[in-house]
Design a protein around this motif. Structure first.
Motif, PDB file in Angstrom:
ATOM      1  N   GLN A 210     106.636  71.044 128.606  1.00 20.16           N
ATOM      2  CA  GLN A 210     107.223  71.225 127.280  1.00 20.16           C
ATOM      3  C   GLN A 210     106.271  71.986 126.357  1.00 20.16           C
ATOM      4  O   GLN A 210     106.656  72.910 125.649  1.00 20.16           O
ATOM      5  CB  GLN A 210     107.468  69.848 126.652  1.00 20.16           C
ATOM      6  CG  GLN A 210     108.875  69.356 126.617  1.00 20.16           C
ATOM      7  CD  GLN A 210     108.916  68.064 125.822  1.00 20.16           C
ATOM      8  OE1 GLN A 210     108.140  67.138 126.045  1.00 20.16           O
ATOM      9  NE2 GLN A 210     109.827  68.007 124.871  1.00 20.16           N
ATOM     10  N   LYS A 211     105.015  71.555 126.370  1.00 19.18           N
ATOM     11  CA  LYS A 211     104.006  72.177 125.505  1.00 19.18           C
ATOM     12  C   LYS A 211     103.671  73.588 125.986  1.00 19.18           C
ATOM     13  O   LYS A 211     103.546  74.520 125.198  1.00 19.18           O
ATOM     14  CB  LYS A 211     102.729  71.323 125.487  1.00 19.18           C
ATOM     15  CG  LYS A 211     102.917  69.876 125.085  1.00 19.18           C
ATOM     16  CD  LYS A 211     103.477  69.735 123.686  1.00 19.18           C
ATOM     17  CE  LYS A 211     103.631  68.276 123.291  1.00 19.18           C
ATOM     18  NZ  LYS A 211     104.308  68.126 121.975  1.00 19.18           N
ATOM     19  N   ALA A 212     103.537  73.730 127.309  1.00 20.08           N
ATOM     20  CA  ALA A 212     103.114  75.018 127.859  1.00 20.08           C
ATOM     21  C   ALA A 212     104.166  76.107 127.646  1.00 20.08           C
ATOM     22  O   ALA A 212     103.820  77.271 127.409  1.00 20.08           O
ATOM     23  CB  ALA A 212     102.813  74.873 129.356  1.00 20.08           C
ATOM     24  N   PHE A 213     105.449  75.731 127.721  1.00 20.33           N
ATOM     25  CA  PHE A 213     106.517  76.732 127.671  1.00 20.33           C
ATOM     26  C   PHE A 213     107.323  76.670 126.374  1.00 20.33           C
ATOM     27  O   PHE A 213     108.439  77.184 126.311  1.00 20.33           O
ATOM     28  CB  PHE A 213     107.436  76.574 128.879  1.00 20.33           C
ATOM     29  CG  PHE A 213     106.729  76.822 130.184  1.00 20.33           C
ATOM     30  CD1 PHE A 213     106.276  78.093 130.507  1.00 20.33           C
ATOM     31  CD2 PHE A 213     106.506  75.784 131.087  1.00 20.33           C
ATOM     32  CE1 PHE A 213     105.615  78.328 131.697  1.00 20.33           C
ATOM     33  CE2 PHE A 213     105.843  76.017 132.282  1.00 20.33           C
ATOM     34  CZ  PHE A 213     105.388  77.290 132.587  1.00 20.33           C
ATOM     35  N   ALA A 214     106.756  76.055 125.336  1.00 19.28           N
ATOM     36  CA  ALA A 214     107.427  76.008 124.030  1.00 19.28           C
ATOM     37  C   ALA A 214     107.705  77.434 123.549  1.00 19.28           C
ATOM     38  O   ALA A 214     106.820  78.284 123.554  1.00 19.28           O
ATOM     39  CB  ALA A 214     106.557  75.276 123.020  1.00 19.28           C
ATOM     40  N   GLY A 215     108.952  77.673 123.163  1.00 23.00           N
ATOM     41  CA  GLY A 215     109.323  79.006 122.704  1.00 23.00           C
ATOM     42  C   GLY A 215     109.720  79.948 123.819  1.00 23.00           C
ATOM     43  O   GLY A 215     110.191  81.063 123.564  1.00 23.00           O
ATOM     44  N   ILE A 216     109.512  79.529 125.085  1.00 25.26           N
ATOM     45  CA  ILE A 216     109.900  80.353 126.240  1.00 25.26           C
ATOM     46  C   ILE A 216     111.112  79.737 126.924  1.00 25.26           C
ATOM     47  O   ILE A 216     112.117  80.406 127.166  1.00 25.26           O
ATOM     48  CB  ILE A 216     108.716  80.481 127.231  1.00 25.26           C
ATOM     49  CG1 ILE A 216     107.490  81.080 126.526  1.00 25.26           C
ATOM     50  CG2 ILE A 216     109.113  81.339 128.433  1.00 25.26           C
ATOM     51  CD1 ILE A 216     106.246  81.073 127.365  1.00 25.26           C
ATOM     52  N   TYR A 217     111.016  78.435 127.264  1.00 20.23           N
ATOM     53  CA  TYR A 217     112.137  77.713 127.853  1.00 20.23           C
ATOM     54  C   TYR A 217     112.413  76.476 127.009  1.00 20.23           C
ATOM     55  O   TYR A 217     111.466  75.792 126.579  1.00 20.23           O
ATOM     56  CB  TYR A 217     111.822  77.281 129.296  1.00 20.23           C
ATOM     57  CG  TYR A 217     111.499  78.427 130.230  1.00 20.23           C
ATOM     58  CD1 TYR A 217     112.466  79.376 130.558  1.00 20.23           C
ATOM     59  CD2 TYR A 217     110.236  78.557 130.795  1.00 20.23           C
ATOM     60  CE1 TYR A 217     112.183  80.426 131.406  1.00 20.23           C
ATOM     61  CE2 TYR A 217     109.939  79.609 131.654  1.00 20.23           C
ATOM     62  CZ  TYR A 217     110.914  80.530 131.946  1.00 20.23           C
ATOM     63  OH  TYR A 217     110.631  81.566 132.790  1.00 20.23           O
ATOM     64  N   ASP A 218     113.686  76.152 126.783  1.00 18.14           N
ATOM     65  CA  ASP A 218     113.987  74.938 126.034  1.00 18.14           C
ATOM     66  C   ASP A 218     113.824  73.716 126.938  1.00 18.14           C
ATOM     67  O   ASP A 218     113.647  73.830 128.157  1.00 18.14           O
ATOM     68  CB  ASP A 218     115.387  74.996 125.408  1.00 18.14           C
ATOM     69  CG  ASP A 218     116.507  75.140 126.439  1.00 18.14           C
ATOM     70  OD1 ASP A 218     116.350  74.640 127.573  1.00 18.14           O
ATOM     71  OD2 ASP A 218     117.546  75.755 126.111  1.00 18.14           O
TER      72      ASP A 218
END
Length: 280
Positions: A210-218
């Motif tokens: 969640q933290k790593a892909f925030a703004g990339i994948y919901d």
């Protein structure tokens, strides 16, 4: 392995994708180190039903620019003959249709290697082994798999590094075009890293992703692919139970002779139930 087996050639199936590109680069550098002519490497392109112009052109251009021997063997007619032999309708694009192409390619690579006293160099990477992205006894099999402990994201970085530091301009342009190929979210290695390296539970991996892909994948997308990862990881162990030999490159591998021992019939239920309980 080439020296130990007294091999005169190496045979690599070249698709124009990242994995076969890295395997070819490793083979070329190995032949250079052994002071063996690059022309003794046979790069085989095997266009089939789904081959695109871009991947085909990149495969041929790369083989030629590296000074490797190019051999082209179209597989369409052989597969159609096979479909007639087993009474399969080629208009039905099911698992039989797809797997027949991978197994036809593997048969060709193995037979050319026997013919030329060589080794088939495997191309599959760690991420694909984790998810079973290989046809059993097709691209799953080789005589020595050089990419087996390299995750897909690292494959991309390695090819890019070679492009920028180790090759001429012609090879560089082809390599950078291959590097430009998008990586499926299913093969991004966040899940694999935390599961294999640290034994993290699905809920912790979800939190970190969640933290790593925030703004990339919901969050829903992260949860979907996490579920898919664990389902496939357990389902596909049978392919990892009989992998060909290969080097351990990084800190982990899925070799059944080394880091990873797991029953082929292990059940994923507890891991999947934990993912289902995650609130998004």
């Amino acid at each position: 392995r080439l020296v130990h087996a007294h091999a005169q050639t190496a045979v690599v199936g070249i698709s124009g994708g990242l994995d076969s590109t890295l395997a070819l680069l490793v083979t070329v550098m190995t032949f250079d180190a052994l002071k063996m002519p690059r022309g003794q490497i046979i790069g085989i392109t095997m266009p089939g039903f789904g081959t695109t112009d871009r991947t085909y052109t990149n495969a041929c251009d790369l083989i030629r620019s590296l000074g490797v021997t190019l051999k082209e063997i179209p597989i369409k007619e052989a597969c159609l003959q096979h479909f007639r032999d087993i009474d399969h309708d080629p208009s039905v694009h099911d698992v039989t249709y797809e797997n027949s192409q991978a197994r036809e390619r593997t048969q060709l690579l193995m037979d050319v290697a026997n013919q030329k006293n060589g080794l088939v160099i495997g191309t599959g990477d760690l991420s694909e082994l984790a998810l079973g992205w290989a046809t059993y006894n097709g691209d799953h099999m080789s005589m020595y798999g050089v990419n087996g402990s390299i995750p897909k994201t690292l494959v991309k970085y390695l090819v890019e590094w070679v492009a920028n530091h180790k090759v001429d301009d012609a090879s560089r342009l082809t390599l950078l075009d291959i590097v430009d190929t998008p990586i499926s979210p299913e093969l991004i290695d966040c899940f694999l890293y935390h599961f294999l390296r640290f034994g993290s539970h699905p809920s912790k991996i979800y939190f970190l992703a969640q933290k790593a892909f925030a703004g990339i994948y919901d969050n829903a997308t992260v949860k979907k692919w996490l579920y898919t990862f664990f389902r496939r990881f357990f389902q596909q162990q049978f392919k990892r139970s009989c992998l060909p030999d290969g080097p351990k490159v990084g800190s982990v591998s899925l070799s059944p002779r080394g880091d990873w021992r797991m029953p082929s019939d292990a059940v994923s239920r507890l891991w999947l139930e934990e993912i289902e309980r995650i609130n998004i």
